[in-house]
Design a protein around this motif. Structure first.
Motif, mmCIF file in Angstrom:
data_model
loop_
_atom_site.group_PDB
_atom_site.id
_atom_site.type_symbol
_atom_site.label_atom_id
_atom_site.label_comp_id
_atom_site.label_asym_id
_atom_site.label_seq_id
_atom_site.Cartn_x
_atom_site.Cartn_y
_atom_site.Cartn_z
ATOM 1 N N PHE A 1 0.826 -1.206 0.000
ATOM 2 C CA PHE A 1 0.000 0.000 0.000
ATOM 3 C C PHE A 1 0.861 1.257 0.000
ATOM 4 O O PHE A 1 0.415 2.322 -0.432
ATOM 5 N N ILE A 2 2.108 1.132 0.451
ATOM 6 C CA ILE A 2 3.011 2.286 0.454
ATOM 7 C C ILE A 2 3.283 2.747 -0.968
ATOM 8 O O ILE A 2 3.436 3.948 -1.227
ATOM 9 N N ALA B 1 -5.356 4.432 2.120
ATOM 10 C CA ALA B 1 -4.753 4.947 0.889
ATOM 11 C C ALA B 1 -5.823 5.386 -0.106
ATOM 12 O O ALA B 1 -5.650 6.375 -0.834
ATOM 13 N N GLU B 2 -6.934 4.658 -0.142
ATOM 14 C CA GLU B 2 -8.055 5.016 -1.024
ATOM 15 C C GLU B 2 -8.606 6.396 -0.639
ATOM 16 O O GLU B 2 -8.888 7.237 -1.505
ATOM 17 N N LEU C 1 -4.160 0.405 -6.219
ATOM 18 C CA LEU C 1 -5.247 0.281 -5.250
ATOM 19 C C LEU C 1 -6.249 -0.795 -5.660
ATOM 20 O O LEU C 1 -6.714 -1.573 -4.824
ATOM 21 N N ASP C 2 -6.596 -0.841 -6.933
ATOM 22 C CA ASP C 2 -7.539 -1.858 -7.415
ATOM 23 C C ASP C 2 -6.955 -3.262 -7.247
ATOM 24 O O ASP C 2 -7.667 -4.209 -6.862
ATOM 25 N N GLN D 1 -6.801 -8.278 -3.679
ATOM 26 C CA GLN D 1 -6.083 -9.224 -2.826
ATOM 27 C C GLN D 1 -6.684 -9.313 -1.429
ATOM 28 O O GLN D 1 -6.751 -10.392 -0.836
ATOM 29 N N GLU D 2 -7.062 -8.149 -0.880
ATOM 30 C CA GLU D 2 -7.554 -8.104 0.504
ATOM 31 C C GLU D 2 -8.637 -7.026 0.593
ATOM 32 O O GLU D 2 -8.334 -5.844 0.814
ATOM 33 N N ALA D 3 -9.860 -7.415 0.433
ATOM 34 C CA ALA D 3 -10.964 -6.467 0.277
ATOM 35 C C ALA D 3 -11.235 -5.636 1.525
ATOM 36 O O ALA D 3 -11.767 -4.525 1.418
#
Length: 269
Positions: free
Chosen positions: A111-112, A146-147, A130-131, A136-138
């Motif tokens: 995510f970084i 981050a979103e 992000l998608d 991978q991990e909802a």
């Protein structure tokens, strides 16, 4: 300030000892989460960054340590005006890539990369990352945070608020929830929603009275409303905790609005 700090940190980081174990461990993951929270405590005092780095050093997982360094550098890289130099972001990516080489599929590490693209205003690349991570991990807290930032940096208030609220529901710790709450306040402030921002800052300052930036933002809100005496009080609180340029600039602006006698009565001068 941000780039200068990163330039000072990088040579020191290269000389530090890091965990020898190249695999992922549960203990290393927990240690990593604590270290990220320490980095999030940074309010202009490099001691918070040093505390985060010490946490990453004591873990037993090299990829988490490298990712922690990347996150700490990203935290340090923010300039006074909220921008990020490309040189600083490149330094972040160099450490992140070390972590990704050892652990390529860890959402809490990857995510970084999305954050780097967002801060670099490379929104197309950020969206792709992000998608992928959401697939991978909802229900990841890190992806949700981050979103939210992805939308905030583009001025999309509704989507940003939704992201921060989602991140708060996914947070595993109290510090994570409080961080998202504070960032939601910043988001409202940036978009001119002063009532919502003030409510959050006042709530947060009751929990974190030694946070100079909360007091500074409250000062800014009162100044914009022409409530100069209250702006001065909040500004003085901020400067008592930490002397920093933005608060000094606010102090000068308030002085110009207040009569000399009023300023003296407020601060015993």
């Amino acid at each position: 300030m941000g780039q200068q700090l990163v330039e000072k940190l990088v040579p020191a980081l290269e000389k530090m000892e890091w965990p020898a174990a190249t695999g992922l461990t549960q203990a290393g993951r927990l240690n990593y989460g604590v270290g990220l929270e320490r980095a999030d405590d940074y309010k202009g005092d490099p001691k918070a960054l040093a505390a985060a780095l010490r946490v990453f050093q004591t873990g037993d997982s090299l990829p988490y340590a490298y990712a922690g360094v990347a996150y700490t550098l990203l935290t340090a890289a923010r300039e006074t005006d909220g921008s990020y130099s490309q040189a600083s972001l490149d330094a972040v990516l160099q450490w992140l890539e070390k972590a990704q080489a050892l652990a390529p599929d860890q959402v809490e590490i990857n995510f970084i990369e999305a954050l780097v693209y967002v801060y670099g205003r490379r929104f197309r690349e950020a969206r792709l990352v992000l998608d992928y991570l959401a697939g991978q991990e909802a229900d990841s807290y890190y992806v949700a945070s981050a979103e939210a930032l992805f939308w905030q940096r583009q001025g999309q208030l509704e989507e940003a608020v939704k992201g921060y609220e989602q991140a708060m529901t996914r947070a595993a710790t109290v510090p994570q929830r409080l961080l998202m709450r504070r960032r939601l306040g910043d988001c409202y402030f940036e978009n001119g929603r002063l009532d919502e921002a003030q409510a959050i800052y006042q709530e947060m300052v009751m929990l974190d009275k030694q946070n100079p930036w909360l007091w500074h933002h409250l000062s800014l809100i009162h100044y914009r409303r022409e409530e100069y005496q209250e702006a001065a009080r909040c500004n003085a609180k901020a400067l008592t905790i930490m002397d920093f340029p933005a608060a000094r600039q606010m102090e000068t602006a308030i002085k110009k609005k207040l009569e000399p006698g009023v300023w003296g009565r407020l601060f015993g001068r």
